[in-house]
Design a protein around this motif. Structure first.
Motif, PDB file in Angstrom:
ATOM      1  N   ASP A  12       0.836  -1.211   0.000  1.00 18.33           N
ATOM      2  CA  ASP A  12       0.000   0.000   0.000  1.00 18.33           C
ATOM      3  C   ASP A  12       0.871   1.261   0.000  1.00 18.33           C
ATOM      4  OD1 ASP A  12      -2.476  -1.336   0.020  1.00 18.33           O
ATOM      5  OD2 ASP A  12      -2.344  -1.611   2.198  1.00 18.33           O
ATOM      6  N   PRO A  26       1.944   4.781  -0.731  1.00 15.53           N
ATOM      7  CA  PRO A  26       1.307   5.999  -1.250  1.00 15.53           C
ATOM      8  C   PRO A  26       1.970   6.419  -2.560  1.00 15.53           C
ATOM      9  CG  PRO A  26       1.703   6.205   1.102  1.00 15.53           C
ATOM     10  CD  PRO A  26       2.413   4.958   0.661  1.00 15.53           C
ATOM     11  N   ASP A  33      -1.699   9.705  -4.542  1.00 17.75           N
ATOM     12  CA  ASP A  33      -2.214   9.863  -3.178  1.00 17.75           C
ATOM     13  C   ASP A  33      -1.678  11.095  -2.467  1.00 17.75           C
ATOM     14  OD1 ASP A  33      -3.625   7.301  -3.166  1.00 17.75           O
ATOM     15  OD2 ASP A  33      -1.621   6.415  -3.182  1.00 17.75           O
ATOM     16  N   THR A  92      -2.679  16.331   0.080  1.00 12.24           N
ATOM     17  CA  THR A  92      -3.527  15.159  -0.144  1.00 12.24           C
ATOM     18  C   THR A  92      -4.935  15.636  -0.498  1.00 12.24           C
ATOM     19  OG1 THR A  92      -4.025  15.037   2.222  1.00 12.24           O
ATOM     20  CG2 THR A  92      -2.194  13.693   1.420  1.00 12.24           C
ATOM     21  N   SER A 100      -7.515  10.569  -0.286  1.00 11.32           N
ATOM     22  CA  SER A 100      -7.230   9.181  -0.659  1.00 11.32           C
ATOM     23  C   SER A 100      -7.479   8.258   0.534  1.00 11.32           C
ATOM     24  CB  SER A 100      -5.774   9.050  -1.118  1.00 11.32           C
ATOM     25  OG  SER A 100      -5.415   7.690  -1.242  1.00 11.32           O
ATOM     26  N   ASP A 101      -7.907   7.025   0.242  1.00 13.92           N
ATOM     27  CA  ASP A 101      -8.150   6.060   1.320  1.00 13.92           C
ATOM     28  C   ASP A 101      -6.933   5.169   1.580  1.00 13.92           C
ATOM     29  OD1 ASP A 101      -8.138   4.533  -0.950  1.00 13.92           O
ATOM     30  OD2 ASP A 101     -10.172   3.739  -0.718  1.00 13.92           O
ATOM     31  N   ASN A 102      -5.773   5.525   1.012  1.00 17.52           N
ATOM     32  CA  ASN A 102      -4.563   4.746   1.276  1.00 17.52           C
ATOM     33  C   ASN A 102      -4.235   4.817   2.768  1.00 17.52           C
ATOM     34  OD1 ASN A 102      -1.605   4.256   1.642  1.00 17.52           O
ATOM     35  ND2 ASN A 102      -1.694   3.910  -0.567  1.00 17.52           N
ATOM     36  N   PRO A 103      -4.111   3.660   3.454  1.00 15.78           N
ATOM     37  CA  PRO A 103      -3.924   3.655   4.899  1.00 15.78           C
ATOM     38  C   PRO A 103      -2.557   4.151   5.356  1.00 15.78           C
ATOM     39  CG  PRO A 103      -3.716   1.429   4.028  1.00 15.78           C
ATOM     40  CD  PRO A 103      -4.166   2.286   2.889  1.00 15.78           C
ATOM     41  N   ASN A 104      -1.600   4.295   4.424  1.00 18.20           N
ATOM     42  CA  ASN A 104      -0.244   4.668   4.833  1.00 18.20           C
ATOM     43  C   ASN A 104       0.081   6.147   4.621  1.00 18.20           C
ATOM     44  OD1 ASN A 104       0.738   2.184   5.829  1.00 18.20           O
ATOM     45  ND2 ASN A 104       0.974   1.426   3.721  1.00 18.20           N
ATOM     46  N   ASP A 151      -1.200   8.857   6.320  1.00 19.63           N
ATOM     47  CA  ASP A 151      -0.982   9.522   7.607  1.00 19.63           C
ATOM     48  C   ASP A 151       0.327   9.093   8.262  1.00 19.63           C
ATOM     49  OD1 ASP A 151      -3.254  11.014   7.326  1.00 19.63           O
ATOM     50  OD2 ASP A 151      -4.517   9.705   8.556  1.00 19.63           O
TER      51      ASP A 151
END
Length: 392
Positions: free
Chosen positions: A135, A137, A187, A358, A361-365, A367
């Protein structure tokens, strides 16, 4: 009488047909020039040559034979004049091309790609406290910031190949990076603040731009090294770029017109210039006229060329570390030179923050990556790369 009339009709028909053929060849030639991005000069020259050929054909058919010698001389004179014009244009173009350029296209960005063992990226002495294996970014950004976010990737991302234009660490420059972010193609981007046009684009697409400051940089102005002017005030810059100040002797220099270059619309540095103008309208910049497809004309903003009367702008890191053009000289602004210390202590008036941007984006990494960039390790890379960290 009928024979003479018939002969005249035949000549007219032949003249029209030949004129049409010449015109078609001229248009095809103009289109050929257009498709290959030729200069506007050669498009005009092609049309002039077509006109001369058509006139010669008509005169040749209708004037008496004993006058054709003068016609031949006139034709040779016209061709000679066009040849001299072409030679003059090429000489002028060669001189123009010999003048050093400060342009994004002049820097080989391949030397800043991560994991390439070229030694051009800043590196931490200790292993990164953040390591991502999946995942990743998708990054993009400004040319001047690519060495920084490529350094982030080299510390945090897996060791593999990251092509410049199609990978998780891409470089498409500020305008395209904002477009890609808003479309959801990337992202996170590393850029200067958005222009009004970019903000409007985000609103139209239902996106909210989130700007996280990650470092500071100086917006700088520069001149040819032989220009005696050593500094400008913010108000003088506004006067120059609004067209109120047009000659260097109005700001302490020689008696030459100021050739004030600008950057393309929505680029990071052009957006910064617009902010400095504080609502005052920018004058038209120097432009390069090129012929576009199907005979149209594109007026492109010319890249900065280091004429003795030129004035250009960029960001400090790009102008000093990436271009390294010893023939340009940075100017002080309001009496303060752009340096690390004056950026850090706030003395330099055109210091600005740059951002990780940003857009939901729903990319979990995302933040975790931003938190690491703001951590001591991330800020150390900001400083090692050549920028000023948020808390030096």
């Amino acid at each position: 009488m009928n024979t003479s009339y018939g002969s005249l009709v035949v000549k007219i028909i032949i003249a029209l047909l030949l004129g049409l053929v010449i015109l078609v060849f001229g248009l095809v030639g103009s289109i050929f020039v257009s498709l290959f991005g030729g200069a506007l000069f050669y498009g005009a020259l092609m049309l002039a040559l077509t006109g001369v050929a058509i006139l010669f054909t008509f005169f040749y058919l209708f004037i008496p034979p004993w006058h054709r010698r003068k016609l031949h001389i006139s034709l040779m004179a016209a061709v000679l004049l066009m040849g001299l014009a072409s030679a003059g244009y090429e000489i002028r173009l060669a001189y123009h091309n010999s003048i050093p350029v400060v342009s994004d296209q002049e820097v080989d960005m391949e030397q800043y790609r991560p994991f390439m063992d070229h030694g051009n990226l800043a590196e931490l002495e200790e292993p990164s406290t953040l390591k991502l294996t999946s995942d990743l970014p998708r990054m993009d950004g400004a040319t001047a910031l690519y060495p920084l976010y490529a350094a982030f990737a080299q510390e945090v991302y897996p060791n593999r190949n990251y092509p410049l234009y199609d990978s998780e660490v891409s470089l498409t420059q500020t305008p395209e990076a904002y477009k890609r972010l808003i479309k959801g193609e990337v992202d996170i981007i590393f850029v200067a603040p958005p222009s009004e046009g970019q903000k409007s684009m985000a609103r139209r697409n239902g996106r909210e731009l989130k700007l996280t400051p990650i470092g500071r940089e100086a917006f700088v102005f520069f001149v040819n090294g032989e220009n005696p002017v050593e500094g400008l005030t913010t108000e003088q810059i506004r006067g120059i770029y609004s067209g109120e100040i047009t000659r260097w002797n109005q700001v302490g220099g020689g008696d030459k017109a100021i050739r004030a270059f600008q950057r393309p619309e929505d680029s990071g540095s052009q957006t910064m210039l617009e902010r400095i103008m504080d609502g005052r309208k920018l004058t038209d910049p120097p432009r390069e006229n090129r012929v576009s497809g199907m005979g149209g004309i594109i007026k492109q903003t010319a890249d900065y060329r280091n004429y003795k009367n030129a004035l250009g702008f960029s960001f400090l890191f790009y102008a000093t570390e990436m271009v390294r053009d010893g023939d340009i000289r940075l100017l002080s602004i309001d009496g303060v030179m752009p340096e690390r210390t004056t950026i850090a202590n706030g003395e330099y008036p055109l210091a600005t923050e740059f951002y990780a941007v940003t857009a939901g984006s729903d990319n979990p990494n995302i933040d975790p990556l931003i938190e690491w960039i703001l951590s001591p390790q991330g800020q150390e890379l900001v400083e090692l790369t050549g920028y000023t960290p948020l808390n030096p």
